[in-house]
Design a protein around this motif. Structure first.
Motif, PDB file in Angstrom:
ATOM      1  N   GLY A 145       0.797  -1.210   0.000  1.00  0.00           N
ATOM      2  CA  GLY A 145       0.000   0.000   0.000  1.00  0.00           C
ATOM      3  C   GLY A 145       0.836   1.269   0.000  1.00  0.00           C
ATOM      4  N   SER A 146       0.164   2.376  -0.300  1.00  0.00           N
ATOM      5  CA  SER A 146       0.779   3.701  -0.295  1.00  0.00           C
ATOM      6  C   SER A 146       0.062   4.562   0.733  1.00  0.00           C
ATOM      7  N   TYR A 147       0.821   5.370   1.436  1.00  0.00           N
ATOM      8  CA  TYR A 147       0.269   6.203   2.493  1.00  0.00           C
ATOM      9  C   TYR A 147       0.861   7.595   2.338  1.00  0.00           C
ATOM     10  N   GLU A 148       0.023   8.562   1.971  1.00  0.00           N
ATOM     11  CA  GLU A 148       0.509   9.904   1.692  1.00  0.00           C
ATOM     12  C   GLU A 148       0.326  10.829   2.890  1.00  0.00           C
ATOM     13  N   ASP A 149       1.280  11.738   3.016  1.00  0.00           N
ATOM     14  CA  ASP A 149       1.238  12.797   4.019  1.00  0.00           C
ATOM     15  C   ASP A 149       1.053  12.252   5.439  1.00  0.00           C
ATOM     16  N   VAL A 150       1.848  11.269   5.780  1.00  0.00           N
ATOM     17  CA  VAL A 150       1.804  10.661   7.117  1.00  0.00           C
ATOM     18  C   VAL A 150       2.592  11.550   8.080  1.00  0.00           C
ATOM     19  N   TYR A 151       1.967  11.869   9.205  1.00  0.00           N
ATOM     20  CA  TYR A 151       2.649  12.662  10.235  1.00  0.00           C
ATOM     21  C   TYR A 151       3.288  11.717  11.245  1.00  0.00           C
ATOM     22  N   ILE A 152       4.541  11.990  11.569  1.00  0.00           N
ATOM     23  CA  ILE A 152       5.273  11.209  12.563  1.00  0.00           C
ATOM     24  C   ILE A 152       5.799  12.192  13.597  1.00  0.00           C
ATOM     25  N   ASN A 153       5.491  11.943  14.830  1.00  0.00           N
ATOM     26  CA  ASN A 153       5.814  12.851  15.925  1.00  0.00           C
ATOM     27  C   ASN A 153       7.252  12.661  16.419  1.00  0.00           C
ATOM     28  N   LEU A 154       8.169  12.503  15.499  1.00  0.00           N
ATOM     29  CA  LEU A 154       9.585  12.382  15.826  1.00  0.00           C
ATOM     30  C   LEU A 154      10.366  13.244  14.844  1.00  0.00           C
ATOM     31  N   SER A 155      11.400  13.888  15.326  1.00  0.00           N
ATOM     32  CA  SER A 155      12.176  14.783  14.475  1.00  0.00           C
ATOM     33  C   SER A 155      13.317  14.051  13.793  1.00  0.00           C
ATOM     34  N   GLY A 156      13.702  14.563  12.648  1.00  0.00           N
ATOM     35  CA  GLY A 156      14.850  14.018  11.936  1.00  0.00           C
ATOM     36  C   GLY A 156      14.470  13.448  10.590  1.00  0.00           C
ATOM     37  N   GLN A 157      15.246  13.774   9.584  1.00  0.00           N
ATOM     38  CA  GLN A 157      15.014  13.308   8.219  1.00  0.00           C
ATOM     39  C   GLN A 157      14.954  11.778   8.149  1.00  0.00           C
ATOM     40  N   PHE A 158      15.782  11.090   8.942  1.00  0.00           N
ATOM     41  CA  PHE A 158      15.860   9.628   8.933  1.00  0.00           C
ATOM     42  C   PHE A 158      14.586   8.959   9.440  1.00  0.00           C
ATOM     43  N   GLN A 159      13.708   9.699  10.107  1.00  0.00           N
ATOM     44  CA  GLN A 159      12.496   9.105  10.679  1.00  0.00           C
ATOM     45  C   GLN A 159      11.553   8.572   9.593  1.00  0.00           C
ATOM     46  N   GLY A 160      11.632   9.106   8.390  1.00  0.00           N
ATOM     47  CA  GLY A 160      10.836   8.560   7.284  1.00  0.00           C
ATOM     48  C   GLY A 160      11.248   7.135   6.967  1.00  0.00           C
ATOM     49  N   GLN A 161      12.560   6.895   6.909  1.00  0.00           N
ATOM     50  CA  GLN A 161      13.053   5.533   6.667  1.00  0.00           C
ATOM     51  C   GLN A 161      12.687   4.610   7.822  1.00  0.00           C
ATOM     52  N   ASN A 162      12.820   5.098   9.046  1.00  0.00           N
ATOM     53  CA  ASN A 162      12.436   4.278  10.193  1.00  0.00           C
ATOM     54  C   ASN A 162      10.949   3.923  10.147  1.00  0.00           C
ATOM     55  N   ALA A 163      10.131   4.908   9.782  1.00  0.00           N
ATOM     56  CA  ALA A 163       8.682   4.680   9.748  1.00  0.00           C
ATOM     57  C   ALA A 163       8.295   3.670   8.683  1.00  0.00           C
ATOM     58  N   VAL A 164       8.838   3.794   7.483  1.00  0.00           N
ATOM     59  CA  VAL A 164       8.465   2.848   6.427  1.00  0.00           C
ATOM     60  C   VAL A 164       9.026   1.455   6.719  1.00  0.00           C
ATOM     61  N   THR A 165      10.160   1.376   7.392  1.00  0.00           N
ATOM     62  CA  THR A 165      10.710   0.073   7.801  1.00  0.00           C
ATOM     63  C   THR A 165       9.793  -0.577   8.832  1.00  0.00           C
ATOM     64  N   ALA A 166       9.323   0.192   9.791  1.00  0.00           N
ATOM     65  CA  ALA A 166       8.380  -0.330  10.786  1.00  0.00           C
ATOM     66  C   ALA A 166       7.066  -0.728  10.138  1.00  0.00           C
ATOM     67  N   LEU A 167       6.592   0.085   9.194  1.00  0.00           N
ATOM     68  CA  LEU A 167       5.323  -0.202   8.515  1.00  0.00           C
ATOM     69  C   LEU A 167       5.374  -1.521   7.774  1.00  0.00           C
ATOM     70  N   ILE A 168       6.372  -1.727   6.927  1.00  0.00           N
ATOM     71  CA  ILE A 168       6.415  -2.967   6.158  1.00  0.00           C
ATOM     72  C   ILE A 168       6.654  -4.170   7.070  1.00  0.00           C
ATOM     73  N   SER A 169       7.401  -3.967   8.156  1.00  0.00           N
ATOM     74  CA  SER A 169       7.621  -5.066   9.113  1.00  0.00           C
ATOM     75  C   SER A 169       6.312  -5.490   9.744  1.00  0.00           C
ATOM     76  N   ALA A 170       5.491  -4.529  10.142  1.00  0.00           N
ATOM     77  CA  ALA A 170       4.176  -4.845  10.719  1.00  0.00           C
ATOM     78  C   ALA A 170       3.272  -5.494   9.678  1.00  0.00           C
ATOM     79  N   GLN A 171       3.299  -4.991   8.458  1.00  0.00           N
ATOM     80  CA  GLN A 171       2.482  -5.585   7.406  1.00  0.00           C
ATOM     81  C   GLN A 171       2.862  -7.058   7.176  1.00  0.00           C
ATOM     82  N   LEU A 172       4.136  -7.351   7.190  1.00  0.00           N
ATOM     83  CA  LEU A 172       4.588  -8.734   6.983  1.00  0.00           C
ATOM     84  C   LEU A 172       4.264  -9.620   8.185  1.00  0.00           C
ATOM     85  N   ALA A 173       4.295  -9.058   9.383  1.00  0.00           N
ATOM     86  CA  ALA A 173       4.028  -9.838  10.596  1.00  0.00           C
ATOM     87  C   ALA A 173       2.550 -10.194  10.732  1.00  0.00           C
ATOM     88  N   LEU A 174       1.696  -9.328  10.222  1.00  0.00           N
ATOM     89  CA  LEU A 174       0.261  -9.551  10.351  1.00  0.00           C
ATOM     90  C   LEU A 174      -0.193 -10.348   9.193  1.00  0.00           C
TER      91      LEU A 174
END
Length: 174
Positions: A145-174
């Motif tokens: 899936g695609s998710y546009e304009d997601v807000y993440i309450n953490l600072s730092g450019q790298f948080q986008g990579q962390n968020a998408v890594t967590a997202l796909i990990s959860a998708q695969l686990a479920l």
């Protein structure tokens, strides 16, 4: 688990180390709470870490840097070899590593374990990461899936990579 630990200590010559006791404690808490699934962070490396007794549904290798070099280093290749030890047979592995020479090491371990790989930049990504004072907004893309304009309450450019890594990990686990 103190009572069980004390009983066990009377029967052996070598006691479990700090990491082994904490791993057992976490298992007891997760079991008591009847968790459907949980997230375990490897303490050091992965291959020989106490937490690596778990047959996980998804393994995640988010990045490789110079950490615990006195035990699992001294090179990034050595550290990657240890981190790739979390890959389980026939279970997916999510990879946030981008360095080609390190990705090769992970790919070999995944091939050996017949583990499907999901690699950042190839299979999933964060785009248009916009930083704000108290977080980021980003677009996240995975095979599921695609998710546009997601807000993440953490600072730092790298948080986008962390968020998408967590997202796909959860998708695969479920």
């Amino acid at each position: 688990i103190k009572d069980q630990f004390d009983q066990y200590a009377e029967t052996v010559d070598t006691l479990p180390n700090y990491a082994e006791v904490w791993t057992a404690l976490v298992h007891c808490i997760f079991a008591r709470e009847h968790l459907r699934w949980g997230v375990f962070e490897v303490g050091m490396g992965g291959r020989f870490d106490a937490s690596n007794i778990i047959n996980t549904q998804v393994a995640v290798i988010n990045n490789v840097d110079y950490d615990h070099t006195e035990y699992i280093g001294p090179t990034l290749e050595d550290i990657t070899m240890h981190k790739s030890g979390v890959i389980n047979p026939r279970k997916p592995t999510v990879v946030g590593v981008t360095q080609p020479e390190l990705l090769e090491i992970i790919e070999r371990e995944a091939d050996k374990n017949q583990s499907p790989l999901y690699v950042i930049g190839d299979d999933f990504r964060a785009e248009k990461v916009r930083t704000y004072q108290k977080g980021i907004r980003t677009d996240l893309f995975t095979p599921f899936g695609s998710y546009e304009d997601v807000y993440i309450n953490l600072s730092g450019q790298f948080q986008g990579q962390n968020a998408v890594t967590a997202l796909i990990s959860a998708q695969l686990a479920l």
